[in-house]
Design a protein around this motif. Sequence first.
Motif, PDB file in Angstrom:
ATOM      1  N   ILE A 141     -16.292   2.817 -36.716  1.00 41.65           N
ATOM      2  CA  ILE A 141     -15.038   2.332 -37.292  1.00 41.65           C
ATOM      3  C   ILE A 141     -13.989   3.438 -37.241  1.00 41.65           C
ATOM      4  O   ILE A 141     -14.303   4.611 -37.106  1.00 41.65           O
ATOM      5  CB  ILE A 141     -15.213   1.840 -38.743  1.00 41.65           C
ATOM      6  N   ASP A 142     -12.746   3.032 -37.389  1.00 40.35           N
ATOM      7  CA  ASP A 142     -11.612   3.940 -37.422  1.00 40.35           C
ATOM      8  C   ASP A 142     -11.496   4.508 -38.836  1.00 40.35           C
ATOM      9  O   ASP A 142     -11.038   3.831 -39.749  1.00 40.35           O
ATOM     10  CB  ASP A 142     -10.350   3.171 -37.035  1.00 40.35           C
ATOM     11  N   LEU A 143     -11.921   5.744 -39.018  1.00 41.88           N
ATOM     12  CA  LEU A 143     -11.888   6.362 -40.345  1.00 41.88           C
ATOM     13  C   LEU A 143     -10.476   6.742 -40.776  1.00 41.88           C
ATOM     14  O   LEU A 143     -10.155   6.696 -41.959  1.00 41.88           O
ATOM     15  CB  LEU A 143     -12.782   7.599 -40.386  1.00 41.88           C
ATOM     16  N   GLU A 144      -9.635   7.119 -39.825  1.00 40.30           N
ATOM     17  CA  GLU A 144      -8.280   7.535 -40.184  1.00 40.30           C
ATOM     18  C   GLU A 144      -7.546   6.412 -40.921  1.00 40.30           C
ATOM     19  O   GLU A 144      -6.970   6.633 -41.992  1.00 40.30           O
ATOM     20  CB  GLU A 144      -7.489   7.942 -38.940  1.00 40.30           C
ATOM     21  N   THR A 145      -7.584   5.213 -40.370  1.00 36.73           N
ATOM     22  CA  THR A 145      -6.914   4.076 -41.003  1.00 36.73           C
ATOM     23  C   THR A 145      -7.533   3.772 -42.362  1.00 36.73           C
ATOM     24  O   THR A 145      -6.824   3.542 -43.338  1.00 36.73           O
ATOM     25  CB  THR A 145      -6.980   2.838 -40.089  1.00 36.73           C
ATOM     26  N   LEU A 146      -8.861   3.813 -42.442  1.00 38.49           N
ATOM     27  CA  LEU A 146      -9.543   3.509 -43.698  1.00 38.49           C
ATOM     28  C   LEU A 146      -9.186   4.521 -44.786  1.00 38.49           C
ATOM     29  O   LEU A 146      -8.904   4.144 -45.927  1.00 38.49           O
ATOM     30  CB  LEU A 146     -11.054   3.470 -43.491  1.00 38.49           C
ATOM     31  N   VAL A 147      -9.150   5.791 -44.448  1.00 43.11           N
ATOM     32  CA  VAL A 147      -8.805   6.829 -45.427  1.00 43.11           C
ATOM     33  C   VAL A 147      -7.354   6.655 -45.872  1.00 43.11           C
ATOM     34  O   VAL A 147      -7.036   6.730 -47.064  1.00 43.11           O
ATOM     35  CB  VAL A 147      -9.069   8.243 -44.868  1.00 43.11           C
ATOM     36  N   ASP A 148      -6.455   6.418 -44.917  1.00 43.00           N
ATOM     37  CA  ASP A 148      -5.043   6.202 -45.263  1.00 43.00           C
ATOM     38  C   ASP A 148      -4.872   4.985 -46.171  1.00 43.00           C
ATOM     39  O   ASP A 148      -4.143   5.043 -47.169  1.00 43.00           O
ATOM     40  CB  ASP A 148      -4.192   6.023 -43.999  1.00 43.00           C
ATOM     41  N   GLU A 149      -5.527   3.879 -45.840  1.00 41.30           N
ATOM     42  CA  GLU A 149      -5.416   2.662 -46.656  1.00 41.30           C
ATOM     43  C   GLU A 149      -6.003   2.864 -48.048  1.00 41.30           C
ATOM     44  O   GLU A 149      -5.460   2.377 -49.035  1.00 41.30           O
ATOM     45  CB  GLU A 149      -6.100   1.485 -45.958  1.00 41.30           C
ATOM     46  N   THR A 150      -7.103   3.584 -48.132  1.00 43.61           N
ATOM     47  CA  THR A 150      -7.711   3.856 -49.437  1.00 43.61           C
ATOM     48  C   THR A 150      -6.776   4.701 -50.289  1.00 43.61           C
ATOM     49  O   THR A 150      -6.566   4.425 -51.468  1.00 43.61           O
ATOM     50  CB  THR A 150      -9.078   4.541 -49.276  1.00 43.61           C
ATOM     51  N   GLY A 151      -6.196   5.720 -49.702  1.00 50.77           N
ATOM     52  CA  GLY A 151      -5.231   6.540 -50.428  1.00 50.77           C
ATOM     53  C   GLY A 151      -4.053   5.725 -50.919  1.00 50.77           C
ATOM     54  O   GLY A 151      -3.613   5.869 -52.073  1.00 50.77           O
ATOM     55  N   ALA A 152      -3.539   4.829 -50.076  1.00 52.57           N
ATOM     56  CA  ALA A 152      -2.407   3.983 -50.464  1.00 52.57           C
ATOM     57  C   ALA A 152      -2.792   3.047 -51.611  1.00 52.57           C
ATOM     58  O   ALA A 152      -1.992   2.815 -52.527  1.00 52.57           O
ATOM     59  CB  ALA A 152      -1.926   3.170 -49.264  1.00 52.57           C
ATOM     60  N   ARG A 153      -4.035   2.548 -51.575  1.00 53.79           N
ATOM     61  CA  ARG A 153      -4.494   1.637 -52.627  1.00 53.79           C
ATOM     62  C   ARG A 153      -4.611   2.356 -53.975  1.00 53.79           C
ATOM     63  O   ARG A 153      -4.401   1.766 -55.028  1.00 53.79           O
ATOM     64  CB  ARG A 153      -5.840   1.032 -52.214  1.00 53.79           C
ATOM     65  N   TRP A 154      -4.931   3.637 -53.960  1.00 52.78           N
ATOM     66  CA  TRP A 154      -5.109   4.416 -55.189  1.00 52.78           C
ATOM     67  C   TRP A 154      -3.829   5.085 -55.674  1.00 52.78           C
ATOM     68  O   TRP A 154      -3.773   5.596 -56.793  1.00 52.78           O
ATOM     69  CB  TRP A 154      -6.193   5.474 -54.976  1.00 52.78           C
ATOM     70  N   LEU A 155      -2.807   5.124 -54.857  1.00 52.81           N
ATOM     71  CA  LEU A 155      -1.610   5.891 -55.169  1.00 52.81           C
ATOM     72  C   LEU A 155      -0.984   5.505 -56.509  1.00 52.81           C
ATOM     73  O   LEU A 155      -0.633   6.385 -57.308  1.00 52.81           O
ATOM     74  CB  LEU A 155      -0.585   5.744 -54.046  1.00 52.81           C
ATOM     75  N   ASP A 156      -0.843   4.212 -56.789  1.00 52.01           N
ATOM     76  CA  ASP A 156      -0.246   3.792 -58.067  1.00 52.01           C
ATOM     77  C   ASP A 156      -1.039   4.294 -59.271  1.00 52.01           C
ATOM     78  O   ASP A 156      -0.461   4.695 -60.276  1.00 52.01           O
ATOM     79  CB  ASP A 156      -0.122   2.266 -58.142  1.00 52.01           C
ATOM     80  N   ARG A 157      -2.350   4.271 -59.181  1.00 48.27           N
ATOM     81  CA  ARG A 157      -3.176   4.748 -60.303  1.00 48.27           C
ATOM     82  C   ARG A 157      -2.957   6.237 -60.544  1.00 48.27           C
ATOM     83  O   ARG A 157      -2.885   6.687 -61.685  1.00 48.27           O
ATOM     84  CB  ARG A 157      -4.653   4.463 -60.039  1.00 48.27           C
ATOM     85  N   PHE A 158      -2.859   6.992 -59.462  1.00 43.00           N
ATOM     86  CA  PHE A 158      -2.603   8.421 -59.605  1.00 43.00           C
ATOM     87  C   PHE A 158      -1.223   8.653 -60.201  1.00 43.00           C
ATOM     88  O   PHE A 158      -1.063   9.476 -61.105  1.00 43.00           O
ATOM     89  CB  PHE A 158      -2.739   9.131 -58.254  1.00 43.00           C
ATOM     90  N   LEU A 159      -0.222   7.921 -59.717  1.00 35.07           N
ATOM     91  CA  LEU A 159       1.135   8.092 -60.228  1.00 35.07           C
ATOM     92  C   LEU A 159       1.226   7.743 -61.706  1.00 35.07           C
ATOM     93  O   LEU A 159       1.921   8.427 -62.464  1.00 35.07           O
ATOM     94  CB  LEU A 159       2.118   7.250 -59.416  1.00 35.07           C
TER      95      LEU A 159
END
Length: 186
Positions: free
Chosen positions: A43-61
């Motif tokens: 699988i494409d890990l780069e896209t998965l890592v980027d999407e996971t980070g985007a999904r968590w961004l609001d919680r971190f903020l």
Amino acid sequence: KPRDSAEYTEALGSCLQEVRRLSLLTEALLESARSKVVEVEPIDLETLVDETGARWLDRFLRSNVDLVVKTEPARAKITAEEMSCVLDNLLENALRHSPADSCCHMSLEVAQSDITISVADMGPGIPDGARQDIFERFFQLDPARSAGGFGIGLSICKRIVNERGGDMRLGDTSVGTSIEVILPRA
């Protein structure tokens, strides 16, 4: 508080997306409990890592913690559900232990034969005496402050990664905790 229908629609859509994601993660955990590991396509890990980070961004903020994500193209033989389970656990732990006004880093780096994904926080860190136990089932640094956890997340993640020919380890850091996921390149 009262909301208009568009806000309810957006909230319910977000909840449905999260329920679907949790269902897939549950299936991945059940699959990892089987004794025979099924071969999977890379699988494409780069896209998965980027999407996971985007999904968590609001919680971190909302917790006033910055999340910095750095990736590069990489492919590995692991399912998206398995990798999401690992990343979600690492990000949840990092956020839980990060003080306000701090920063967490998630990075994906490619070397000659392997890929390293690391999640690092600026929390209290892992005491030297507990470093060898952190990936053991039911291990908790301070059970009184477990925030509802059972001490099984990292052990499940390590098992998933090990079954895909990789490893998990504590990274070197002078502040906080860094956990590294090492997978063979596909």
